[in-house]
Enzyme design. Structure first.
Site, short mmCIF file in Angstrom:
data_model
loop_
_atom_site.label_atom_id
_atom_site.label_comp_id
_atom_site.label_asym_id
_atom_site.label_seq_id
_atom_site.Cartn_x
_atom_site.Cartn_y
_atom_site.Cartn_z
N ASN A 169 -8.87 -2.91 17.31
CA ASN A 169 -8.21 -2.46 16.07
C ASN A 169 -9.16 -1.89 15.02
OD1 ASN A 169 -9.17 -5.04 15.60
ND2 ASN A 169 -7.44 -5.65 14.34
N LYS A 192 -20.58 -4.01 24.05
CA LYS A 192 -19.51 -3.78 25.04
C LYS A 192 -18.29 -3.43 24.20
CE LYS A 192 -15.96 -4.75 27.20
NZ LYS A 192 -14.85 -3.79 27.12
N GLU A 264 -14.68 -14.44 15.95
CA GLU A 264 -13.63 -14.13 14.98
C GLU A 264 -12.39 -13.80 15.78
OE1 GLU A 264 -13.72 -14.57 11.83
OE2 GLU A 264 -15.85 -14.79 11.48
N CYS A 298 -6.13 -8.45 12.06
CA CYS A 298 -6.27 -9.91 12.19
C CYS A 298 -5.76 -10.58 10.94
CB CYS A 298 -7.73 -10.27 12.45
SG CYS A 298 -8.87 -9.62 11.24
P1 NAP Z 1 -8.99 -8.95 23.13
O1 NAP Z 1 -8.01 -8.58 24.16
O2 NAP Z 1 -9.41 -10.38 23.02
O3 NAP Z 1 -10.27 -8.02 23.38
C1 NAP Z 1 -11.39 -8.08 22.54
C2 NAP Z 1 -12.60 -7.58 23.28
O4 NAP Z 1 -12.89 -8.46 24.37
C3 NAP Z 1 -12.43 -6.20 23.90
O5 NAP Z 1 -13.64 -5.51 23.76
C4 NAP Z 1 -12.17 -6.52 25.36
O6 NAP Z 1 -12.53 -5.46 26.23
C5 NAP Z 1 -13.10 -7.69 25.56
N1 NAP Z 1 -12.81 -8.53 26.71
C6 NAP Z 1 -11.68 -8.66 27.42
N2 NAP Z 1 -11.85 -9.58 28.40
C7 NAP Z 1 -13.12 -10.04 28.30
C8 NAP Z 1 -13.88 -11.00 29.01
N3 NAP Z 1 -13.39 -11.69 30.02
N4 NAP Z 1 -15.14 -11.23 28.61
C9 NAP Z 1 -15.67 -10.55 27.57
N5 NAP Z 1 -15.00 -9.63 26.87
C10 NAP Z 1 -13.72 -9.38 27.22
O7 NAP Z 1 -8.48 -8.54 21.67
P2 NAP Z 1 -7.87 -7.14 21.21
O8 NAP Z 1 -6.51 -6.99 21.80
O9 NAP Z 1 -8.86 -6.04 21.40
O10 NAP Z 1 -7.75 -7.37 19.63
C11 NAP Z 1 -6.67 -8.03 19.06
C12 NAP Z 1 -7.01 -9.47 18.72
O11 NAP Z 1 -8.20 -9.51 17.95
C13 NAP Z 1 -5.96 -10.13 17.86
O12 NAP Z 1 -5.74 -11.44 18.30
C14 NAP Z 1 -6.58 -10.14 16.47
O13 NAP Z 1 -6.08 -11.13 15.62
C15 NAP Z 1 -8.01 -10.33 16.81
N6 NAP Z 1 -8.88 -9.88 15.73
C16 NAP Z 1 -9.56 -10.81 15.01
C17 NAP Z 1 -10.37 -10.42 13.94
C18 NAP Z 1 -11.12 -11.43 13.14
O14 NAP Z 1 -12.10 -11.05 12.50
N7 NAP Z 1 -10.73 -12.69 13.13
C19 NAP Z 1 -10.50 -9.06 13.62
C20 NAP Z 1 -9.80 -8.14 14.38
C21 NAP Z 1 -8.99 -8.56 15.43
P3 NAP Z 1 -11.38 -4.52 26.91
O15 NAP Z 1 -10.78 -3.77 25.80
O16 NAP Z 1 -12.13 -3.71 27.87
O17 NAP Z 1 -10.41 -5.47 27.56
#
Ligand code: NAP
Length: 496
Positions: A169, A192, A264, A298
């Site tokens: 995002n 990554k 996070e 988030c």
């Molecule tokens: P996500 O599905 O958890 O993916 C985040 C990152 O992790 C991506 O780069 C993803 O790569 C990678 N990833 C996936 N599987 C992995 C694995 N097994 N090992 C290591 N890395 C892996 O989250 P998202 O859909 O991108 O983002 C939405 C989420 O992020 C929401 O829950 C939101 O609340 C949270 N968020 C939190 C914050 C905060 O600061 N608290 C800020 C923004 C967003 P791929 O894309 O290649 O799968």
């Protein structure tokens, strides 16, 4: 334009390359990963599917490069970061173009993300020069039983190789919020990027390349997280992981070795509205907090907990504002744009259907075309509905009517998440009591939750994270304290 001009090196005409040893390369896997444009639902870009050998190589290079980078004077590290920040801002247009096409972020917000990222890099360079230039001096006679025979000098030293994994995002901003603190503190960095957002990140990394950082210090390996994620996060060459994303972070925390983690993760930010609140202010903040970037933030407002006596009035005001939101393509700068993927849209639809079956009041008709979901306010949501607890990450906002402040706090604290929350009231004393009672990393008083400004501490409790971000905290987190003790043969006391 993306992939042209100064960015021509990063693209081979078909797929974007990955970055290793200061060069843009094609993966030996011969495979690519498609990035689907959320609006057209067609392949927009392709990136390399990097191999485990390529990951091993960047880790090895990062380890070597870090050793000499740690010996580079702090002011020189800062100078290079300032240069990268300027290049990033200069090339905001092609990077923003990628954000529009990869993650359907509205055009203006995409430009804002790049500019904010440049500002963050500069701020980080300045902050690093200040806080890393200072240490502590302690003397032994303050602890019982000791004479003044020991002088203790503390300084902050880098951790080594930092692995940075941002989410889709804010791919550029949440990547630089890891890269800049890591580099100013003397670490090397392996990025990554998220698959949706990878091409924006590759362009951003090229700005660091153009600034002239040493080869191997920064690398960017692409591929699906589900395929190379475990190999990266469990790699013995990694000395710290800075991750932002969803539940994936919880799984990584369980698998990672004995290294510092900055996590996070998700949130279910509650907005508690008291009877004396300025309802126009609340309604504007609910629209901004709940529907900006189609709720894919988030810190989006993810549940409204409003006192029953003012609920009708508030819902009417929010409804009127929802009706004014524009819905369409990110290129047209619409307020509501397609959510990132079909699976995300299906997940959101599942929450909506569950709420419908269990009797929530729909303030608008549910409407979806492809990944585009029209903004939806759900009134009279009850705790037995999934939407009361789960993070939709879409333009759907539940309203729960409460009869006491305690009921609102109870709902907020019963969540597995604890990222942010907000409270609206004119009574600052009540606001403080409520803020203290809310189990969240941050509480905003009379404003929607927000991560910025980027130098504020930002952290989640419970399943929302480990550690704290914000420029200063991130720099400190990516360092370790080193102490040197000077032992004197006889006590020595300074005289006045
Ligand atoms: P996500 O599905 O958890 O993916 C985040 C990152 O992790 C991506 O780069 C993803 O790569 C990678 N990833 C996936 N599987 C992995 C694995 N097994 N090992 C290591 N890395 C892996 O989250 P998202 O859909 O991108 O983002 C939405 C989420 O992020 C929401 O829950 C939101 O609340 C949270 N968020 C939190 C914050 C905060 O600061 N608290 C800020 C923004 C967003 P791929 O894309 O290649 O799968």
């Amino acid at each position: 334009m993306a992939g042209t001009g100064v960015f021509a090196d990063i693209f081979d005409g078909d797929a974007y390359k990955y970055y290793s040893d200061g060069e843009w390369k094609k993966s030996s896997s011969g495979k690519t990963v498609a990035i689907i444009n959320p609006t057209t639902r067609k392949t927009q870009y392709k990136v390399q599917a990097c191999t485990q050998e390529e990951v091993n190589k960047v880790m090895e290079l990062a380890k070597t490069a870090q050793k000499s980078w740690a010996k580079t004077p702090l002011w020189k590290r800062a100078e290079l970061l300032h240069k990268a920040a300027a290049i990033l801002k200069e090339h905001k247009a092609p990077i923003a173009e990628c954000l529009v096409k990869e993650i359907a972020k509205p055009a203006k917000d995409s430009v804002t993300e790049v500019v904010r990222s440049g500002d963050l890099v500069s701020y980080c360079a300045e902050e690093g020069v200040r806080i890393l230039g200072e240490g502590k001096f302690l003397v032994s006679d303050s602890f019982p039983g000791n004479e003044r025979t020991k002088y203790c000098l503390t300084s902050k030293v880098p951790l080594g190789v930092i692995l940075a994994i941002p989410p889709f995002n804010y791919p550029v901003n949440l990547a630089v919020s890891k890269i800049a603190p890591a580099l100013i503190a003397g670490n090397s960095l392996v990025l990554k990027p998220p698959t949706q957002g990878a091409v924006s990140c590759l362009h951003m990394v090229h700005c660091f390349h153009l600034a002239g950082f040493p080869n191997g210090l920064i690398s960017c390996v692409t591929g699906k997280g589900s395929e190379i994620g475990d190999f990266l996060t469990m790699h013995p060459g990694v000395n710290c992981i800075s991750f932002t994303g969803g539940d994936t972070g919880i799984a990584i925390s369980k698998k990672a070795g004995m290294i510092p983690l900055q996590m996070e993760l998700g949130g279910k930010d509650a907005c508690i509205v008291l009877e004396d609140a300025d309802l126009d202010l609340v309604a504007s903040n609910i629209i901004k907090g709940g529907f900006s970037y189609s709720g894919q933030r988030c810190t989006a407002v993810k549940v409204v907990l409003v006192m029953e006596s003012v609920a009708d009035a508030l819902v009417e005001k929010v409804k009127a504002k929802v009706a004014k939101l524009t819905v369409g393509a990110p290129e047209d700068d619409s307020d509501i744009t397609p959510v990132v993927s079909e699976s995300s849209a299906n997940f959101i639809e599942g929450l909506v259907k569950d709420a419908k079956e269990k009797g929530a009041t729909f303030c608008q008709e549910y409407k979806r075309e492809g990944n585009l979901i029209w903004p939806l306010l759900l009134d009279n949501v009850r705790p037995d509905m999934r939407i009361a607890w789960e993070e939709p990450f879409g333009p759907v906002l539940p309203v729960i009517r409460i009869n006491s402040i305690e009921e609102g706090i109870h709902h907020c604290n019963a969540s597995n998440f604890g990222l942010q929350g907000c409270v609206f009231t004119k009574d600052v004393n009540k606001a403080i009591l409520i803020s203290d009672a809310m189990e969240t990393g941050t509480v905003q008083i009379n404003s929607a939750p927000a991560r910025g400004p980027d130098h504020f501490p930002f952290q989640g409790l419970k399943d929302s994270g480990i550690g704290s971000q914000g420029v200063t905290n991130s720099i400190n987190m990516m360092t370790k304290i080193k102490t040197t003790v000077i032992n004197l043969p006889t006590p020595s006391y300074t005289m006045g």
